[in-house]
Design a protein around this motif. Structure first.
Motif, PDB file in Angstrom:
ATOM      1  N   ARG A 431      10.340  29.564 -44.191  1.00 36.57           N
ATOM      2  CA  ARG A 431      11.172  30.055 -45.445  1.00 36.57           C
ATOM      3  C   ARG A 431      11.006  28.912 -46.634  1.00 36.57           C
ATOM      4  NH1 ARG A 431      15.362  31.642 -41.616  1.00 36.57           N
ATOM      5  NH2 ARG A 431      15.378  33.821 -41.341  1.00 36.57           N
ATOM      6  N   ALA A 432      10.925  27.617 -46.249  1.00 39.17           N
ATOM      7  CA  ALA A 432      10.720  26.677 -47.227  1.00 39.17           C
ATOM      8  C   ALA A 432       9.269  26.925 -47.819  1.00 39.17           C
ATOM      9  CB  ALA A 432      10.868  25.357 -46.654  1.00 39.17           C
ATOM     10  N   ASP A 433       8.217  27.015 -46.863  1.00 39.37           N
ATOM     11  CA  ASP A 433       6.862  27.138 -47.091  1.00 39.37           C
ATOM     12  C   ASP A 433       6.812  28.588 -48.283  1.00 39.37           C
ATOM     13  OD1 ASP A 433       6.150  25.236 -45.968  1.00 39.37           O
ATOM     14  OD2 ASP A 433       5.179  26.240 -44.325  1.00 39.37           O
ATOM     15  N   ALA A 434       7.492  29.649 -47.594  1.00 43.48           N
ATOM     16  CA  ALA A 434       7.284  30.942 -48.345  1.00 43.48           C
ATOM     17  C   ALA A 434       7.893  30.846 -49.758  1.00 43.48           C
ATOM     18  CB  ALA A 434       7.898  31.783 -47.662  1.00 43.48           C
ATOM     19  N   GLY A 435       9.070  30.001 -49.871  1.00 47.97           N
ATOM     20  CA  GLY A 435       9.739  29.845 -51.241  1.00 47.97           C
ATOM     21  C   GLY A 435       8.920  28.925 -52.017  1.00 47.97           C
ATOM     22  N   GLN A 436       8.382  27.897 -51.509  1.00 46.83           N
ATOM     23  CA  GLN A 436       7.442  27.277 -52.393  1.00 46.83           C
ATOM     24  C   GLN A 436       5.880  27.592 -52.715  1.00 46.83           C
ATOM     25  OE1 GLN A 436       7.411  23.197 -50.559  1.00 46.83           O
ATOM     26  NE2 GLN A 436       9.478  23.129 -50.309  1.00 46.83           N
ATOM     27  N   ARG A 437       5.623  28.919 -52.110  1.00 47.21           N
ATOM     28  CA  ARG A 437       4.572  29.524 -52.223  1.00 47.21           C
ATOM     29  C   ARG A 437       3.385  28.816 -51.499  1.00 47.21           C
ATOM     30  NH1 ARG A 437       7.632  33.067 -53.312  1.00 47.21           N
ATOM     31  NH2 ARG A 437       7.174  34.433 -54.996  1.00 47.21           N
ATOM     32  N   THR A 438       3.686  27.854 -50.339  1.00 42.98           N
ATOM     33  CA  THR A 438       2.754  27.087 -49.633  1.00 42.98           C
ATOM     34  C   THR A 438       2.134  27.968 -48.553  1.00 42.98           C
ATOM     35  OG1 THR A 438       4.255  25.125 -50.006  1.00 42.98           O
ATOM     36  CG2 THR A 438       2.521  24.870 -48.359  1.00 42.98           C
ATOM     37  N   GLN A 439       1.285  28.686 -48.860  1.00 43.29           N
ATOM     38  CA  GLN A 439       0.484  29.548 -47.981  1.00 43.29           C
ATOM     39  C   GLN A 439      -0.901  29.121 -47.559  1.00 43.29           C
ATOM     40  OE1 GLN A 439       2.402  31.700 -47.580  1.00 43.29           O
ATOM     41  NE2 GLN A 439       3.841  32.085 -49.214  1.00 43.29           N
ATOM     42  N   ARG A 440      -1.538  29.931 -46.637  1.00 44.49           N
ATOM     43  CA  ARG A 440      -2.726  29.582 -46.037  1.00 44.49           C
ATOM     44  C   ARG A 440      -3.617  30.182 -47.249  1.00 44.49           C
ATOM     45  NH1 ARG A 440      -1.742  33.779 -41.401  1.00 44.49           N
ATOM     46  NH2 ARG A 440      -0.635  34.711 -43.244  1.00 44.49           N
ATOM     47  N   GLY A 441      -4.896  29.577 -47.055  1.00 39.59           N
ATOM     48  CA  GLY A 441      -6.014  30.072 -48.170  1.00 39.59           C
ATOM     49  C   GLY A 441      -6.308  31.433 -47.919  1.00 39.59           C
ATOM     50  N   TYR A 442      -5.804  32.198 -47.356  1.00 41.91           N
ATOM     51  CA  TYR A 442      -5.737  33.670 -47.302  1.00 41.91           C
ATOM     52  C   TYR A 442      -4.751  34.378 -46.930  1.00 41.91           C
ATOM     53  CZ  TYR A 442      -6.982  33.446 -42.330  1.00 41.91           C
ATOM     54  OH  TYR A 442      -6.997  32.969 -41.100  1.00 41.91           O
ATOM     55  N   GLY A 443      -4.229  35.582 -47.106  1.00 36.00           N
ATOM     56  CA  GLY A 443      -3.212  36.430 -46.452  1.00 36.00           C
ATOM     57  C   GLY A 443      -1.844  35.835 -46.968  1.00 36.00           C
ATOM     58  N   GLY A 444      -0.838  36.681 -46.422  1.00 37.63           N
ATOM     59  CA  GLY A 444       0.440  36.338 -47.089  1.00 37.63           C
ATOM     60  C   GLY A 444       1.264  35.420 -46.098  1.00 37.63           C
ATOM     61  N   PRO A 445       2.478  35.159 -46.383  1.00 35.69           N
ATOM     62  CA  PRO A 445       3.337  34.110 -45.663  1.00 35.69           C
ATOM     63  C   PRO A 445       3.194  34.225 -44.184  1.00 35.69           C
ATOM     64  CG  PRO A 445       4.646  35.210 -47.620  1.00 35.69           C
ATOM     65  CD  PRO A 445       3.458  35.970 -47.334  1.00 35.69           C
ATOM     66  N   VAL A 446       3.224  33.201 -43.377  1.00 34.57           N
ATOM     67  CA  VAL A 446       3.565  32.986 -42.291  1.00 34.57           C
ATOM     68  C   VAL A 446       4.819  33.533 -41.755  1.00 34.57           C
ATOM     69  CG1 VAL A 446       3.240  31.548 -40.004  1.00 34.57           C
ATOM     70  CG2 VAL A 446       1.658  31.287 -41.914  1.00 34.57           C
ATOM     71  N   LEU A 447       5.612  33.281 -42.640  1.00 36.57           N
ATOM     72  CA  LEU A 447       7.142  33.806 -42.291  1.00 36.57           C
ATOM     73  C   LEU A 447       7.167  35.067 -41.952  1.00 36.57           C
ATOM     74  CD1 LEU A 447      10.136  33.432 -42.114  1.00 36.57           C
ATOM     75  CD2 LEU A 447      10.192  33.762 -44.691  1.00 36.57           C
ATOM     76  N   VAL A 448       6.295  36.211 -42.853  1.00 39.28           N
ATOM     77  CA  VAL A 448       6.495  37.620 -42.284  1.00 39.28           C
ATOM     78  C   VAL A 448       5.585  37.709 -41.243  1.00 39.28           C
ATOM     79  CG1 VAL A 448       5.445  39.965 -43.253  1.00 39.28           C
ATOM     80  CG2 VAL A 448       6.452  38.170 -44.980  1.00 39.28           C
ATOM     81  N   ASP A 449       4.637  37.123 -40.947  1.00 39.34           N
ATOM     82  CA  ASP A 449       3.740  37.550 -39.721  1.00 39.34           C
ATOM     83  C   ASP A 449       4.848  37.075 -38.395  1.00 39.34           C
ATOM     84  OD1 ASP A 449       1.619  38.497 -40.743  1.00 39.34           O
ATOM     85  OD2 ASP A 449       0.552  36.364 -40.924  1.00 39.34           O
ATOM     86  N   ALA A 450       5.517  35.790 -38.559  1.00 39.26           N
ATOM     87  CA  ALA A 450       6.320  35.411 -37.616  1.00 39.26           C
ATOM     88  C   ALA A 450       7.541  36.436 -37.155  1.00 39.26           C
ATOM     89  CB  ALA A 450       6.920  33.918 -37.742  1.00 39.26           C
ATOM     90  N   LEU A 451       8.155  36.919 -38.312  1.00 35.17           N
ATOM     91  CA  LEU A 451       9.326  37.888 -38.213  1.00 35.17           C
ATOM     92  C   LEU A 451       8.722  39.325 -37.679  1.00 35.17           C
ATOM     93  CD1 LEU A 451      11.063  37.084 -41.273  1.00 35.17           C
ATOM     94  CD2 LEU A 451      11.876  36.662 -38.997  1.00 35.17           C
ATOM     95  N   LEU A 452       7.604  39.639 -38.032  1.00 36.18           N
ATOM     96  CA  LEU A 452       6.898  40.576 -37.277  1.00 36.18           C
ATOM     97  C   LEU A 452       6.776  40.679 -35.701  1.00 36.18           C
ATOM     98  CD1 LEU A 452       4.410  42.064 -40.199  1.00 36.18           C
ATOM     99  CD2 LEU A 452       6.231  43.271 -39.392  1.00 36.18           C
ATOM    100  N   ASP A 453       6.014  39.563 -35.573  1.00 34.24           N
ATOM    101  CA  ASP A 453       5.816  39.192 -34.071  1.00 34.24           C
ATOM    102  C   ASP A 453       7.052  39.108 -33.305  1.00 34.24           C
ATOM    103  OD1 ASP A 453       3.148  38.473 -32.462  1.00 34.24           O
ATOM    104  OD2 ASP A 453       4.596  36.912 -31.939  1.00 34.24           O
ATOM    105  N   ASP A 454       8.145  38.588 -33.868  1.00 35.04           N
ATOM    106  CA  ASP A 454       9.649  38.771 -33.046  1.00 35.04           C
ATOM    107  C   ASP A 454       9.887  39.990 -33.275  1.00 35.04           C
ATOM    108  OD1 ASP A 454       9.547  35.936 -32.538  1.00 35.04           O
ATOM    109  OD2 ASP A 454      10.758  35.373 -34.338  1.00 35.04           O
ATOM    110  N   GLU A 455       9.432  41.104 -33.774  1.00 34.51           N
ATOM    111  CA  GLU A 455       9.967  42.483 -33.958  1.00 34.51           C
ATOM    112  C   GLU A 455      11.220  42.471 -34.606  1.00 34.51           C
ATOM    113  OE1 GLU A 455       9.835  44.362 -30.053  1.00 34.51           O
ATOM    114  OE2 GLU A 455       7.864  44.003 -29.877  1.00 34.51           O
ATOM    115  N   ASP A 456      11.483  41.748 -35.530  1.00 32.67           N
ATOM    116  CA  ASP A 456      12.619  41.568 -36.288  1.00 32.67           C
ATOM    117  C   ASP A 456      12.536  42.270 -37.664  1.00 32.67           C
ATOM    118  OD1 ASP A 456      14.870  40.906 -37.715  1.00 32.67           O
ATOM    119  OD2 ASP A 456      15.205  38.952 -37.449  1.00 32.67           O
ATOM    120  N   ILE A 457      12.387  43.580 -37.870  1.00 28.83           N
ATOM    121  CA  ILE A 457      11.504  44.210 -38.867  1.00 28.83           C
ATOM    122  C   ILE A 457      12.388  44.246 -39.992  1.00 28.83           C
ATOM    123  CG2 ILE A 457      10.624  46.511 -39.689  1.00 28.83           C
ATOM    124  CD1 ILE A 457       9.309  45.272 -36.973  1.00 28.83           C
ATOM    125  N   ASP A 458      13.734  44.252 -39.936  1.00 24.61           N
ATOM    126  CA  ASP A 458      14.568  44.286 -41.305  1.00 24.61           C
ATOM    127  C   ASP A 458      14.445  42.775 -41.860  1.00 24.61           C
ATOM    128  OD1 ASP A 458      15.289  46.803 -40.915  1.00 24.61           O
ATOM    129  OD2 ASP A 458      17.175  46.359 -39.875  1.00 24.61           O
TER     130      ASP A 458
END
Length: 558
Positions: A431-458
């Motif tokens: 969340r700290a990374d996403a808030g600071q826009r500390t992203q990978r060189g491509y793609g969206g926030p890892v936070l979203v991928d992690a929550l999707l992988d946890d099947e925490d859709i909301d």
């Protein structure tokens, strides 16, 4: 056509190459039939020469000079030639008989010629065929014992000048040059066969030097010169076995060859192949020279490789470890190599200590070798040290905040029954990374991928709405949430579909149709199927000329 069947071709080629070969039937030209073989040109990326052996000792076989065929595989070009022959079942027996008859007629005619007539024919061929002339010149020089002439001819065969433009042999001419260089290998082998193995040893070594110089100026993309180099190595070994040179002298040459700039990997010559020639005395000299060279340059790649090779062959694990330990990499890669050597030697406790040292010695946690982390975590899990595995995965995730390291932390923490607490800490970092826009060189926030992988859709949807997401993540969100959040998912699908309606191409159409299926499903959940019908009808009207798109929509009843 004994042995030549579709089933036989498929068995030799495999299903994939067989099916690909079907697509090359129109590319086969110049079919020539011999008594036991059929050859042709097959035009693929380049023009390749393919030859089927119809009834060899092993049954049906074949050779092709395409890159895949040169590795010993039964390629698609051979399949195409075989299928072409099978399409003409009536003509093959007749053509084979005609080839036998021609060979017999030629043999009878040659047998009836006088010596002078045969010499005249041969001289005519020598004048027309440069390669034949060179082969015969080499044989003549070998018979005379004329080493100077043989050496000069071999250098001519390895000379790139006749094939080079502006000092470089282009890809199109590399095969011809390699064929000529291969004649030098044959000449050296012939010397050994004629009882002059000592001369063959010297000439093979010189040819290796010449070939290594030449390869720098040749586009050898298909590895032709690698085959010539391997042939030279074999010729040198055969000559040594025949001549039995002084063991100490041979050992010094082998070490010099392995450590010098001569080989450059072209001949792939292995000193251990010479063990039967070197004997006890020569092997002792070889090891002594290798140790001296390594002690003088412990970080030299060639020195390390030779020492490690000799130590492994002798089962000397401690020397192998010493070689690695003298030049430890800061990321722990070398520590892992040592640990695996110790594991193979049934010394697991020492292996574990070296692996743990690799983690401690790392200067930057972000550069630690991932395979070393995986190795240690596996060892910890096997020993029941689950908390240690979690701690290592936690540190690794902290340095590499990616979906894979998150998944690995989750596996370790679940095994230790502490995932909820570990998850909260890991998500806080993301969340700290996403808030600071500390992203990978491509793609969206890892936070979203992690929550999707946890099947925490909301939670994933909320994170995407707050921190942003890329189109791939939004599509995954829509796919997973359209049953529970159909209106939100519909908005995503419509936004992603809009630009595709302005593009063409089958891949675009396939993607667009998959989005249309999602849009349809959202309307079904919303109870508004008529709106989708209107949307699809409007799309059909606007793009009715795109036949492939219309066909795909028809197939999916859209």
């Amino acid at each position: 056509m004994d042995g030549l069947t579709e089933a036989g071709l498929k068995k030799l080629a495999g299903a994939r190459s067989f099916e690909r070969g079907r697509g090359y039937l129109d590319a086969v030209s110049g079919v020539e039939v011999g008594d036991g073989w059929v050859s042709a040109s097959v035009h693929g990326t380049e023009r390749y020469e393919a030859q089927l052996t119809l009834d060899g000792p092993g049954g049906l076989g074949g050779e092709c000079d395409c890159p895949y065929g040169l590795e010993g595989n039964f390629c698609k070009h051979l399949v195409a030639l075989g299928l072409t022959v099978l399409a003409r079942p009536a003509s093959l027996p007749r053509q084979r008989k005609a080839a036998r008859d021609r060979a017999k007629d030629l043999d009878r005619w040659l047998s009836a010629r006088s010596k002078d007539e045969l010499l005249a024919l041969l001289r005519e061929q020598v004048d027309e065929d440069r390669q034949l002339r060179r082969r015969l010149e080499l044989r003549a020089a070998s018979t005379r014992g004329d080493l100077t002439t043989i050496r000069a001819r071999i250098r001519e065969l390895l000379d790139i000048d006749p094939f080079a433009q502006y000092g470089y042999v282009e890809y199109a001419d590399a095969r011809a040059y390699a064929d000529q260089a291969g004649q030098a290998v044959s000449a050296i082998g012939a010397l050994t066969g004629s009882g002059r193995a000592t001369d063959a040893i010297a000439l093979a070594g010189e040819a290796m030097v010449e070939l290594t110089r030449a390869v720098e100026c040749v586009d050898d993309s298909d590895g032709w010169l690698g085959q010539v180099g391997a042939g030279l190595a074999d010729a040198h070994l055969d000559a040594c076995r025949a001549a039995r040179p002084a063991p100490g002298e041979l050992a010094r040459w082998l070490v010099g060859h392995a450590l010098g700039d001569v080989d450059d990997g072209l001949t792939d010559l292995d000193p251990l192949d010479y063990e039967d020639v070197l004997g006890v005395e020569g092997m002792a000299t070889l090891r002594k020279l290798a140790v001296e060279a390594w002690r003088a340059n412990r970080r030299g790649w060639a020195e390390k490789y030779l020492m490690e090779r000799l130590a492994k062959a002798g089962g000397d694990v401690d020397t192998v470890i010493a070689v690695h330990a003298a030049d430890l990499s800061p990321d722990g890669h070398t520590h892992l190599a040592i640990a695996r050597e110790l594991d193979a030697a049934q010394r697991p406790d020492e292996a574990l200590r070296w692996a743990e040292r690799g983690i401690r010695d790392a200067r930057d946690p972000a550069t630690v070798n991932t395979a070393l982390v995986d190795y240690l975590c596996d060892r910890y899990a096997q020993a029941g040290r689950l908390a240690d595995a979690v701690a290592l995965r936690r540190d690794h995730f902290g340095a590499h905040r990616a979906l894979l390291s998150y998944q690995q932390l989750r596996v370790a923490a679940r095994a230790a029954d502490c995932w909820p607490a570990e998850r909260e800490g890991a998500l806080a970092l993301l969340r700290a990374d996403a808030g600071q826009r500390t992203q990978r060189g491509y793609g969206g926030p890892v936070l979203v991928d992690a929550l999707l992988d946890d099947e925490d859709i909301d939670a994933a949807w909320q994170a995407a709405a707050e921190a942003g997401a890329d189109d791939r993540q939004w599509l995954t969100l829509a796919d997973q949430a359209r049953a529970t959040r159909p209106a939100d998912a519909l908005g995503v699908y419509l936004r992603l579909a809009e630009p595709l309606t302005q593009q063409t191409g089958n891949r675009v159409y396939a993607h667009l149709v998959s989005l249309l299926l999602g849009i349809q499903d959202c309307h079904r959940h919303l109870g508004t199927p008529e709106e989708f019908t209107e949307y699809a009808s409007a799309l059909r009207t606007a793009h009715k000329r795109r036949r492939n798109l219309m066909r795909l929509m028809d197939e999916h009843h859209l």
